[in-house]
Design a protein around this motif. Structure first.
Motif, short mmCIF file in Angstrom:
data_model
loop_
_atom_site.label_atom_id
_atom_site.label_comp_id
_atom_site.label_asym_id
_atom_site.label_seq_id
_atom_site.Cartn_x
_atom_site.Cartn_y
_atom_site.Cartn_z
N ASP A 152 0.66 -1.30 0.03
CA ASP A 152 -0.06 0.01 -0.05
C ASP A 152 0.90 1.29 -0.09
OD1 ASP A 152 1.03 -0.51 2.41
OD2 ASP A 152 -0.67 0.12 3.55
N VAL A 153 2.11 1.31 -0.36
CA VAL A 153 2.88 2.50 -0.57
C VAL A 153 3.50 2.34 -1.88
CG1 VAL A 153 4.88 3.31 0.67
CG2 VAL A 153 3.31 2.21 2.13
N THR A 154 4.00 3.58 -2.27
CA THR A 154 4.80 3.77 -3.38
C THR A 154 5.74 4.78 -3.22
OG1 THR A 154 3.34 5.52 -4.39
CG2 THR A 154 2.71 3.16 -4.99
N GLY A 155 6.75 4.77 -4.07
CA GLY A 155 7.90 5.62 -3.65
C GLY A 155 9.00 5.02 -3.30
N SER A 156 10.03 5.73 -3.14
CA SER A 156 11.39 5.09 -2.30
C SER A 156 12.11 6.19 -1.67
CB SER A 156 12.34 4.21 -3.66
OG SER A 156 12.71 5.42 -4.37
N GLY A 157 13.01 5.69 -0.72
CA GLY A 157 13.92 6.49 -0.21
C GLY A 157 13.31 7.32 0.88
N LEU A 158 12.07 7.12 1.31
CA LEU A 158 11.47 7.80 2.28
C LEU A 158 10.93 7.02 3.45
CD1 LEU A 158 8.96 10.12 -0.07
CD2 LEU A 158 11.17 10.82 1.15
N GLY A 159 11.59 7.53 4.69
CA GLY A 159 11.12 6.81 5.90
C GLY A 159 11.60 5.35 5.90
N GLY A 160 12.76 5.19 5.31
CA GLY A 160 13.38 3.79 5.16
C GLY A 160 12.72 2.78 4.25
N LEU A 161 12.26 3.35 3.28
CA LEU A 161 11.42 2.55 2.29
C LEU A 161 12.49 2.57 1.03
CD1 LEU A 161 7.95 3.50 2.21
CD2 LEU A 161 9.08 1.80 3.43
N TYR A 162 12.43 1.33 0.08
CA TYR A 162 13.06 1.27 -1.12
C TYR A 162 12.28 0.76 -2.15
CZ TYR A 162 16.81 1.18 2.47
OH TYR A 162 17.57 1.66 3.51
N THR A 163 12.57 0.99 -3.55
CA THR A 163 12.27 0.43 -4.57
C THR A 163 12.46 -0.83 -4.70
OG1 THR A 163 12.05 2.65 -5.75
CG2 THR A 163 12.00 0.70 -7.08
N LEU A 164 11.51 -1.75 -4.95
CA LEU A 164 11.63 -3.23 -4.90
C LEU A 164 11.63 -3.70 -6.45
CD1 LEU A 164 12.37 -6.09 -3.99
CD2 LEU A 164 9.81 -6.28 -3.13
N ASP A 165 12.67 -3.81 -7.13
CA ASP A 165 12.61 -4.52 -8.42
C ASP A 165 12.81 -5.85 -8.74
OD1 ASP A 165 13.11 -4.52 -11.28
OD2 ASP A 165 14.39 -3.04 -11.52
N LEU A 166 11.83 -6.58 -8.94
CA LEU A 166 11.62 -8.01 -9.05
C LEU A 166 11.75 -8.42 -10.36
CD1 LEU A 166 9.31 -9.20 -6.42
CD2 LEU A 166 11.72 -8.89 -6.17
N ARG A 167 12.12 -7.52 -11.56
CA ARG A 167 12.24 -8.03 -12.85
C ARG A 167 13.60 -8.85 -12.77
NH1 ARG A 167 11.62 -2.13 -15.49
NH2 ARG A 167 13.07 -1.78 -13.52
N ASP A 168 13.59 -9.83 -13.63
CA ASP A 168 14.69 -10.85 -13.53
C ASP A 168 15.05 -11.65 -12.34
OD1 ASP A 168 15.14 -9.89 -16.18
OD2 ASP A 168 16.53 -8.30 -15.37
N ALA A 169 14.03 -11.55 -11.29
CA ALA A 169 14.14 -12.32 -9.99
C ALA A 169 13.51 -13.49 -10.32
CB ALA A 169 13.40 -11.45 -8.90
N VAL A 170 14.29 -14.58 -9.66
CA VAL A 170 13.65 -16.08 -9.67
C VAL A 170 13.88 -16.70 -8.48
CG1 VAL A 170 14.09 -18.17 -10.69
CG2 VAL A 170 14.37 -16.15 -12.21
N PRO A 171 12.72 -17.17 -7.74
CA PRO A 171 12.85 -17.89 -6.54
C PRO A 171 13.38 -19.22 -6.49
CG PRO A 171 10.61 -17.70 -7.28
CD PRO A 171 11.22 -16.95 -8.33
N ASP A 172 14.21 -19.44 -5.52
CA ASP A 172 14.67 -20.60 -5.39
C ASP A 172 13.54 -21.77 -5.34
OD1 ASP A 172 17.34 -22.44 -5.00
OD2 ASP A 172 15.91 -22.97 -3.56
N ILE A 173 13.66 -22.87 -6.06
CA ILE A 173 12.62 -24.02 -5.91
C ILE A 173 12.42 -24.46 -4.51
CG2 ILE A 173 12.58 -24.17 -8.32
CD1 ILE A 173 14.05 -26.85 -8.12
N ARG A 174 13.73 -24.67 -3.84
CA ARG A 174 13.75 -25.45 -2.76
C ARG A 174 13.05 -24.51 -1.30
NH1 ARG A 174 19.64 -26.96 -3.92
NH2 ARG A 174 19.42 -24.70 -4.57
N ASP A 175 13.72 -23.25 -1.25
CA ASP A 175 13.49 -22.43 -0.11
C ASP A 175 12.61 -21.44 -0.36
OD1 ASP A 175 15.11 -20.39 -1.20
OD2 ASP A 175 16.74 -20.76 0.30
N LYS A 176 12.32 -21.11 -1.49
CA LYS A 176 11.14 -20.25 -2.05
C LYS A 176 11.75 -18.71 -1.96
CE LYS A 176 8.32 -23.86 -2.70
NZ LYS A 176 8.45 -24.40 -4.18
N LYS A 177 13.20 -18.48 -1.57
CA LYS A 177 13.52 -17.39 -1.23
C LYS A 177 14.14 -16.91 -2.78
CE LYS A 177 15.07 -18.13 3.31
NZ LYS A 177 16.11 -18.07 4.25
N ILE A 178 13.98 -15.47 -2.82
CA ILE A 178 14.60 -14.71 -3.83
C ILE A 178 15.84 -13.84 -3.06
CG2 ILE A 178 14.25 -12.79 -5.51
CD1 ILE A 178 11.33 -13.22 -5.51
#
Length: 204
Positions: free
Chosen positions: A79-105
Motif C-alpha cells: 500500500d506504499v509507492t515511492g522510495s527513499g522515504l522513511g526507510g522505504l526502497y524501490t523493490l525491483d523484481l524484474r529478472d528475479a527468480v525464487p529458489d525452488i527449494r526454499d522459495k527465497k529470492i
C-alpha cells in the motif's frame, strides 16, 4: 586393475530405478593470492538480502513496488509507492527468480533500489562483497566444486580444508553452450564440470 561386479536392487527387489553420481573434487589452494592461486573461493556475502517469494502478491511479481529491510530480510509493501522515504526502497523484481527449494529470492541493495543479486559474470568481475576463504589454481575445478556443492582444498602447508555449500546467488543455472556446427545443424557442445558433451538442441 581389478573390479568387482555388484547388482543393485530396490528395497522391493525390483531392478528399475535411477542412479546419480556425486564426488568431492580436490583442488590445490593457498590462503594468499598470488602465483598460480588466482581464483577465490568465496564465503557467504555480507550484503545479500532475502525475500520470501510466498509473501509477494501476484500483482507485484516481475515488477516494481516498494519494500523495507529488516535485518537481511526484505518486506514487500502493498500500500506504499515511492522510495527513499522513511526507510522505504524501490523493490525491483524484474529478472528475479525464487529458489525452488526454499522459495527465497536473493537480492541486494543498489542505492535506493533492491534488485536481484549479482550474476556469475558480475561476481567474476569483482562485484561480490564476501570473505575469501582460499585461492585456488584451477578455475575449472572450482566450477566443478561449485556445481557439486562441496569439495576439498589442499593448502600450500599440506593441510586439507573441506568446503561445503552455504549460499547461492539466486540466479538460474545456465550451462555454457558452444555451437559446434552450422546454424541449421542444431548441434551444440555442452560444457559442464570441465567436460564437453555433444547435444542436439532439437532433441527435447
Amino acid at each position: 586393475m581389478y573390479f568387482n561386479a555388484y547388482q543393485i536392487r530396490n528395497t522391493d527387489g525390483t531392478l528399475d530405478g535411477t542412479m546419480t553420481g556425486y564426488y568431492e573434487p580436490l583442488l590445490s589452494g593457498s590462503r594468499q593470492y598470488g602465483g598460480a592461486y588466482l581464483y577465490p573461493v568465496y564465503g557467504t556475502p555480507s550484503d545479500m538480502l532475502y525475500l520470501d517469494a510466498r509473501r509477494v502478491p501476484g500483482r507485484m511479481r516481475g515488477g516494481v513496488s516498494a519494500a523495507r529491510i529488516d535485518g537481511h530480510n526484505v518486506i514487500p509493501l502493498t500500500d506504499v509507492t515511492g522510495s527513499g522515504l522513511g526507510g522505504l526502497y524501490t523493490l525491483d523484481l524484474r529478472d528475479a527468480v525464487p529458489d525452488i527449494r526454499d522459495k527465497k529470492i536473493r537480492l541486494r541493495l543498489d542505492g535506493e533500489r533492491i534488485v536481484p543479486y549479482y550474476t556469475r559474470a558480475e561476481i567474476e568481475r569483482g562485484a561480490l562483497k564476501a570473505p575469501v576463504l582460499a585461492y585456488v589454481d584451477d578455475p575449472v575445478m572450482l566450477y566443478s566444486m561449485q556445481l557439486q556443492g562441496s569439495g576439498k582444498v589442499r593448502m600450500t602447508d599440506g593441510s586439507i580444508r573441506r568446503f561445503a555449500y552455504a549460499e547461492q546467488n539466486g540466479r538460474p543455472f545456465l550451462p555454457p553452450l558452444a555451437r559446434s556446427g552450422g546454424a541449421a545443424s542444431g548441434a551444440h557442445k555442452l560444457v559442464v564440470r570441465g567436460m564437453e558433451m555433444q547435444i542436439d538442441v532439437s532433441d527435447e
